[in-house]
Design an enzyme around this catalytic site. Structure first.
Site: not given
Ligand code: SAH
Length: 391
Positions: A128, A141, A148, A152, A155, A371
């Protein structure tokens, strides 16, 4: 394995892609891949490599510049349509090279204007990409991996696991498809590597993609328009600090100490907060540039006043800005979004200590484009994916 179709129907007479794709329909991947097994996908090549491959075939190097112009500036993917190349050369190119372009499978628009693009790659895998208009610039984006590996805890993409890395051509391909489909070819836009995947976990292809995007004969995208977001894979971060081509850096921090960050971002158990902060302090920044620290706010977990104070102490002496991201909640994610009061309180504490703070407006939540909400349903769906699908 998806079938390749030569010069298939969704290529317009001018060779532009995207214009006639039937949205929502699952189509075979469209490329002009010749039947020969040795054909090279030209969009995987930096211009210098293409020049070399052409020189090996006795073709003048300047043809590489023309090819870049056609593909990246004019959106033409059929060699036949590249009318300033001699006919014989066009035929040879079509037998030795092809232009692999991610195929638009579905496009969804949020009430706030954000659009999510589901794209299918040559092997049938799906990713996506998201278009966020007027932030104030138009922003794409972009994903760097299918899934991934970072897992986390908040996420959704992390629930997919890592299916594979994207190639440079697939990373740039998302930009080509979005620019073309949205009518933004030739216009300025920003790119955030904040889609699916961890860009520094796919270092070589990500950096190659940036070099291709930056090529003056191609999209000529200036690096000040690109932001690379990472959990902070230390060796890769060190490597990045020596790159001639330097995007803006965003660090997904999410917690001020190892105990908490280790719970949220498992890789922290390998590369801890102090090491990441030290690497950030060493990171070469251009004049006026700052490192963005992303901080997902989780109610009752990392949004306490003492967390904000610890974060402010941690960032002392770094040219930084903090981007607070209130959690985008989802089924399967065991956290809640904090109240607006808690978000305000957290931001205030940082601001009072001299930090520049912004709260990321959640865009595209209604279409799960926000995000951490990018997830692609495959045939063999994991529990998390099924949960996400019934939301
Ligand atoms: N792997 C990289 C790129 C992904 S960026 C990174 O972690 O930076 C995606 C951003 O959205 C990151 O800052 C991540 O922590 C955030 N993110 C992930 N899941 C989320 C959620 N459920 N709500 C808000 N932000 C989230």
């Amino acid at each position: 394995m998806a079938t390749f179709v030569r010069q298939a129907a969704s290529i317009t007479p001018h060779g532009n892609f995207g214009a006639r794709i039937a949205i929502g329909q699952v189509l075979p991947v469209v490329t002009d891949k010749p039947e020969t097994t040795t054909a090279v996908s030209i969009v995987e090549l930096e211009k210098s490599t293409l020049e070399q491959l052409l020189a090996d075939r006795g073709v003048e190097r300047f043809r590489a510049r023309q090819l870049f112009g056609w593909i990246y500036q004019h959106g033409v993917v059929s060699f036949e349509a590249m009318t300033n190349l001699p006919r014989g050369l066009r035929e040879r190119l079509a037998s030795d090279f092809f232009v692999a372009t991610p195929q638009l499978v579905a496009r969804e628009q949020s009430a706030d204007g954000t659009e999510k693009f589901l794209l299918q790659l040559a092997d049938g895998r799906r990713i996506e990409s998201v278009f966020i208009p007027d932030t104030p610039a138009n922003t794409f984006c972009i994903s760097t991996q299918v899934g991934c590996a970072m897992a986390c805890s908040f996420c959704l993409t992390g629930k997919m696991g890592l299916l594979r890395n994207l190639t440079a051509g697939e990373i740039v391909g998302q930009v080509r498809v979005l620019a073309e489909t949205l009518g933004l070819r030739g216009k300025a836009f920003n790119i955030v590597l904040m889609g699916m995947g961890e860009p520094l976990h796919n270092y070589d292809e990500t950096m190659k993609a940036l070099r291709i995007l930056n090529d003056p004969e191609g999209l000529a995208l200036p690096m000040r328009r690109v932001t690379l977001s990472t959990v902070g894979l230390l060796p890769a971060l060190e490597r990045l600090s020596h790159e001639p081509l330097m995007p803006n850096l965003a660090i997904s921090l999410h917690a001020p100490d190892d105990a908490l960050r280790g719970e949220l971002v498992p890789i922290n158990r390998k590369y801890g907060v102090a090491e990441i902060i030290a690497a950030c302090k060493r990171f070469p920044l251009k004049k006026r540039a700052r490192i963005t620290f992303e901080y997902v706010l989780l109610a009752g977990v990392n949004d306490r006043p003492e967390d904000a104070r610890a974060l402010a102490r941690l960032l002392t002496g770094i040219k930084s800005k903090v981007n607070l991201i209130p959690l985008n909640a989802a089924a399967g994610i065991p956290y809640d979004r904090p109240s607006d009061e808690a978000i305000d309180r957290f931001g205030k504490i940082l601001a009072e200590r001299g930090l520049t703070v912004s709260v990321r407006k959640s865009r595209g939540r209604d279409i799960r484009a926000a995000c951490g909400q990018l997830i692609v349903e495959s045939d063999r769906r994991s529990t998390a994916q099924k949960l996400a699908a019934i939301m």
